[in-house]
Design a protein around this motif. Structure first.
Motif, PDB file in Angstrom:
ATOM      1  N   LYS A  50      13.548   1.222   0.663  1.00 30.51           N
ATOM      2  CA  LYS A  50      14.169   0.036   0.064  1.00 30.51           C
ATOM      3  C   LYS A  50      13.109  -1.036  -0.154  1.00 30.51           C
ATOM      4  CE  LYS A  50      17.787  -3.400   0.811  1.00 30.51           C
ATOM      5  NZ  LYS A  50      18.861  -3.891   1.724  1.00 30.51           N
ATOM      6  N   ASN A  51      12.296  -1.266   0.864  1.00 26.05           N
ATOM      7  CA  ASN A  51      11.182  -2.212   0.754  1.00 26.05           C
ATOM      8  C   ASN A  51       9.936  -1.434   0.332  1.00 26.05           C
ATOM      9  OD1 ASN A  51      12.738  -4.430   1.674  1.00 26.05           O
ATOM     10  ND2 ASN A  51      12.459  -3.719   3.787  1.00 26.05           N
ATOM     11  N   LYS A  52       9.560  -1.568  -0.912  1.00 27.47           N
ATOM     12  CA  LYS A  52       8.503  -0.751  -1.490  1.00 27.47           C
ATOM     13  C   LYS A  52       7.129  -1.061  -0.890  1.00 27.47           C
ATOM     14  CE  LYS A  52      11.527   1.007  -4.316  1.00 27.47           C
ATOM     15  NZ  LYS A  52      12.069   2.354  -4.067  1.00 27.47           N
ATOM     16  N   VAL A  53       6.313  -0.011  -0.841  1.00 30.08           N
ATOM     17  CA  VAL A  53       4.931  -0.134  -0.392  1.00 30.08           C
ATOM     18  C   VAL A  53       4.043  -0.254  -1.627  1.00 30.08           C
ATOM     19  CG1 VAL A  53       3.027   1.081   0.749  1.00 30.08           C
ATOM     20  CG2 VAL A  53       5.341   1.214   1.685  1.00 30.08           C
ATOM     21  N   ASN A  54       3.092  -1.178  -1.591  1.00 33.69           N
ATOM     22  CA  ASN A  54       2.121  -1.234  -2.679  1.00 33.69           C
ATOM     23  C   ASN A  54       1.260   0.022  -2.594  1.00 33.69           C
ATOM     24  OD1 ASN A  54      -0.355  -1.806  -4.191  1.00 33.69           O
ATOM     25  ND2 ASN A  54       0.433  -3.884  -4.342  1.00 33.69           N
ATOM     26  N   PRO A  55       1.265   0.876  -3.635  1.00 27.64           N
ATOM     27  CA  PRO A  55       0.561   2.167  -3.541  1.00 27.64           C
ATOM     28  C   PRO A  55      -0.924   2.051  -3.230  1.00 27.64           C
ATOM     29  CG  PRO A  55       1.988   2.118  -5.466  1.00 27.64           C
ATOM     30  CD  PRO A  55       1.965   0.721  -4.916  1.00 27.64           C
ATOM     31  N   MET A  56      -1.517   0.910  -3.554  1.00 25.00           N
ATOM     32  CA  MET A  56      -2.950   0.752  -3.275  1.00 25.00           C
ATOM     33  C   MET A  56      -3.255   0.863  -1.793  1.00 25.00           C
ATOM     34  SD  MET A  56      -4.348  -2.134  -5.936  1.00 25.00           S
ATOM     35  CE  MET A  56      -3.395  -3.496  -5.260  1.00 25.00           C
ATOM     36  N   ILE A  57      -2.265   0.520  -0.957  1.00 29.88           N
ATOM     37  CA  ILE A  57      -2.449   0.611   0.492  1.00 29.88           C
ATOM     38  C   ILE A  57      -2.835   2.034   0.887  1.00 29.88           C
ATOM     39  CG2 ILE A  57      -1.249   0.480   2.725  1.00 29.88           C
ATOM     40  CD1 ILE A  57      -1.874  -2.226   1.548  1.00 29.88           C
ATOM     41  N   GLY A  58      -2.266   3.025   0.192  1.00 31.66           N
ATOM     42  CA  GLY A  58      -2.560   4.417   0.523  1.00 31.66           C
ATOM     43  C   GLY A  58      -4.027   4.758   0.418  1.00 31.66           C
ATOM     44  N   ALA A  59      -4.728   4.143  -0.535  1.00 31.85           N
ATOM     45  CA  ALA A  59      -6.150   4.427  -0.706  1.00 31.85           C
ATOM     46  C   ALA A  59      -6.975   3.923   0.467  1.00 31.85           C
ATOM     47  CB  ALA A  59      -6.656   3.806  -2.003  1.00 31.85           C
ATOM     48  N   ALA A  60      -6.454   2.918   1.184  1.00 29.24           N
ATOM     49  CA  ALA A  60      -7.167   2.387   2.352  1.00 29.24           C
ATOM     50  C   ALA A  60      -7.119   3.352   3.527  1.00 29.24           C
ATOM     51  CB  ALA A  60      -6.585   1.041   2.756  1.00 29.24           C
ATOM     52  N   GLY A  61      -6.399   4.470   3.381  1.00 29.89           N
ATOM     53  CA  GLY A  61      -6.316   5.453   4.462  1.00 29.89           C
ATOM     54  C   GLY A  61      -7.585   6.252   4.659  1.00 29.89           C
ATOM     55  N   ILE A  62      -8.608   6.026   3.816  1.00 27.55           N
ATOM     56  CA  ILE A  62      -9.895   6.675   4.068  1.00 27.55           C
ATOM     57  C   ILE A  62     -10.577   5.951   5.225  1.00 27.55           C
ATOM     58  CG2 ILE A  62     -10.117   7.378   1.652  1.00 27.55           C
ATOM     59  CD1 ILE A  62     -12.263   5.187   1.366  1.00 27.55           C
ATOM     60  N   SER A  63     -11.699   6.477   5.667  1.00 27.03           N
ATOM     61  CA  SER A  63     -12.320   5.970   6.884  1.00 27.03           C
ATOM     62  C   SER A  63     -13.334   4.855   6.654  1.00 27.03           C
ATOM     63  CB  SER A  63     -12.995   7.130   7.627  1.00 27.03           C
ATOM     64  OG  SER A  63     -13.614   6.681   8.795  1.00 27.03           O
ATOM     65  N   ALA A  64     -13.573   4.448   5.407  1.00 31.98           N
ATOM     66  CA  ALA A  64     -14.603   3.437   5.125  1.00 31.98           C
ATOM     67  C   ALA A  64     -14.122   2.061   5.581  1.00 31.98           C
ATOM     68  CB  ALA A  64     -14.929   3.433   3.639  1.00 31.98           C
ATOM     69  N   PHE A  65     -14.212   1.821   6.883  1.00 27.82           N
ATOM     70  CA  PHE A  65     -13.691   0.582   7.486  1.00 27.82           C
ATOM     71  C   PHE A  65     -14.820  -0.433   7.631  1.00 27.82           C
ATOM     72  CE2 PHE A  65     -12.994  -2.000  11.279  1.00 27.82           C
ATOM     73  CZ  PHE A  65     -11.742  -2.533  11.007  1.00 27.82           C
ATOM     74  N   PRO A  66     -14.605  -1.706   7.280  1.00 28.89           N
ATOM     75  CA  PRO A  66     -13.408  -2.300   6.678  1.00 28.89           C
ATOM     76  C   PRO A  66     -13.515  -2.456   5.159  1.00 28.89           C
ATOM     77  CG  PRO A  66     -14.825  -4.049   7.464  1.00 28.89           C
ATOM     78  CD  PRO A  66     -15.577  -2.741   7.701  1.00 28.89           C
ATOM     79  N   MET A  67     -14.509  -1.793   4.558  1.00 25.55           N
ATOM     80  CA  MET A  67     -14.774  -1.993   3.130  1.00 25.55           C
ATOM     81  C   MET A  67     -13.563  -1.686   2.265  1.00 25.55           C
ATOM     82  SD  MET A  67     -18.616  -0.473   2.749  1.00 25.55           S
ATOM     83  CE  MET A  67     -18.240   0.979   3.728  1.00 25.55           C
ATOM     84  N   SER A  68     -12.890  -0.564   2.565  1.00 17.72           N
ATOM     85  CA  SER A  68     -11.766  -0.156   1.736  1.00 17.72           C
ATOM     86  C   SER A  68     -10.635  -1.188   1.792  1.00 17.72           C
ATOM     87  CB  SER A  68     -11.250   1.212   2.182  1.00 17.72           C
ATOM     88  OG  SER A  68     -10.209   1.649   1.342  1.00 17.72           O
ATOM     89  N   ALA A  69     -10.356  -1.717   2.972  1.00 18.14           N
ATOM     90  CA  ALA A  69      -9.302  -2.730   3.111  1.00 18.14           C
ATOM     91  C   ALA A  69      -9.630  -3.967   2.275  1.00 18.14           C
ATOM     92  CB  ALA A  69      -9.128  -3.114   4.580  1.00 18.14           C
TER      93      ALA A  69
END
Length: 365
Positions: free
Chosen positions: A299-318
């Motif tokens: 019901k409360n949609k997720v911004n799909p871009m968040i999914g790309a942050a699931g890679i390990s390049a922390f914190p650059m991807s975020a």
């Protein structure tokens, strides 16, 4: 030899001029030049009248990586001490994105096998998609891959290029409307007890699911436990700063020992760079598509871009996700959601590496 000098120069230029992972690319670039100078005293060689003489870089490689994988594993202690898992613990559904964004690893392994690489080399190439340099180095070393040098260069180069690669990958599979989805941030309070138990529980679960992952997960979670326990602040600061910096310094120049011209300058190296890029892009796309799939039921949609942050390049991807969100809508703040997915990706990448180390040796036998 001259090609390797040029490659070393390019890595140094990227580190200094473009500020792409300078702590690693600069030592790797300079080391690549040093070991490819004729009769370099930094590598093992036979000297007339003396016999076998050990070079310090080959010695560091043998002791710090080949014999025990000590350097990449010790770096995980520092990384664990740097990571705050609070955003993930306050929004546990972000765990799913850390898993979904590892799809590119296994996709690329299949692609690498189809390109003619042995399974051990294909698995080592696939792990580039984890966007986690130490994991890439450790997996390629444990599996005795013949291409550790190119794999390390690809892993760290693509980590540095996150701000360029990820926006391209995300825009391939999202619309402007997708990228404008807002997500309110109402974090739940995370108790100190939860923060302390988290690294212990993750280590136990990972150890039972994929025992080989404990060398990676265990060190990462040990560093985090030092951070969160509250009784070892001085050691936590040392792990985050002095230990991480020192290991990073020596890891970069030690990896250069595997960048000798006779092993590095080949068609296979170009293939590895290409496959590593595929792994990275597919990982990012996999996370985005998983988020879009979830939106079919939420019901409360997720911004799909968040999914790309699931890679390990922390914190650059975020940070990349935050910048892209603000570009589409200057009131859309996704940073903390992206951080939650990003730290989940750190766990996901090391578990993926452990799963590969569990499965591949059995298949090779």
């Amino acid at each position: 030899m001259i090609v390797m000098w040029l490659i070393g120069g390019i890595l140094i230029w990227l580190a200094i001029k473009k500020d792409y992972e300078p702590a690693l690319l600069l030592p790797m670039g300079f080391g690549a030049i040093l070991i490819n100078i004729p009769f370099s005293g930094l590598i093992n060689q036979t000297v007339t009248g003396i016999g076998e003489v050990n070079g310090v870089l080959d010695w560091l490689f043998k002791i710090g990586i080949e014999a025990s994988e000590a350097l990449p594993l010790l770096l995980f202690v520092g990384i664990g001490a740097m990571i705050d898992f609070g955003p993930l613990l306050s929004n546990p559904k972000m765990f799913f994105f850390g898993a979904a964004a590892q799809f590119g690893i296994f996709f690329t392994i299949v692609m690498a096998v189809l390109c003619g690489f042995d399974l051990k080399d294909a698995a080592s190439i696939g792990i580039i998609g984890a966007a986690d340099g130490p994991t890439s180095i450790l997996v390629s070393q444990v599996l005795k891959s013949n291409f550790m040098g190119p794999i390390a260069v690809a892993a760290y180069s693509y980590m540095a290029l996150v701000p360029i690669i990820q926006p391209f990958a995300i825009k391939l599979v999202t619309t402007k409307k997708d990228r404008k989805i807002r997500m309110p941030y109402n974090p739940k309070s995370v108790s100190k007890t939860t923060r302390i138990l988290f690294p212990i529980i993750v280590s136990i679960v990972a150890g039972l699911v994929a025992p080989a992952s404990l060398s990676l997960v265990g060190m990462l979670m040990f560093g985090n436990l030092i951070r969160e326990c509250g009784a070892l602040d001085r050691l936590s600061e040392t792990a985050q700063k002095e230990l991480a910096n020192l290991i990073t310094l020596f890891l970069g120049i030690t990896i250069a020992s595997s960048m000798k011209a006779e092993n590095f300058v080949s068609v296979q190296t170009l293939l590895i760079m290409g496959l590593g890029l595929v792994a990275f892009i597919v990982d990012s796309i996999g996370g985005v598509l998983f988020a879009k799939f979830l939106n079919l039921f939420l019901k409360n949609k997720v911004n799909p871009m968040i999914g790309a942050a699931g890679i390990s390049a922390f914190p650059m991807s975020a940070r990349v996700i935050q910048k892209m969100a603000l570009k589409e809508d200057n009131q859309n703040h996704l940073l903390m959601h992206a951080v939650g997915a990003n730290v989940s990706g750190q766990i996901g990448s090391v578990i993926a590496g452990g799963i590969i180390l569990n499965i591949v040796p059995a298949l090779i036998k």
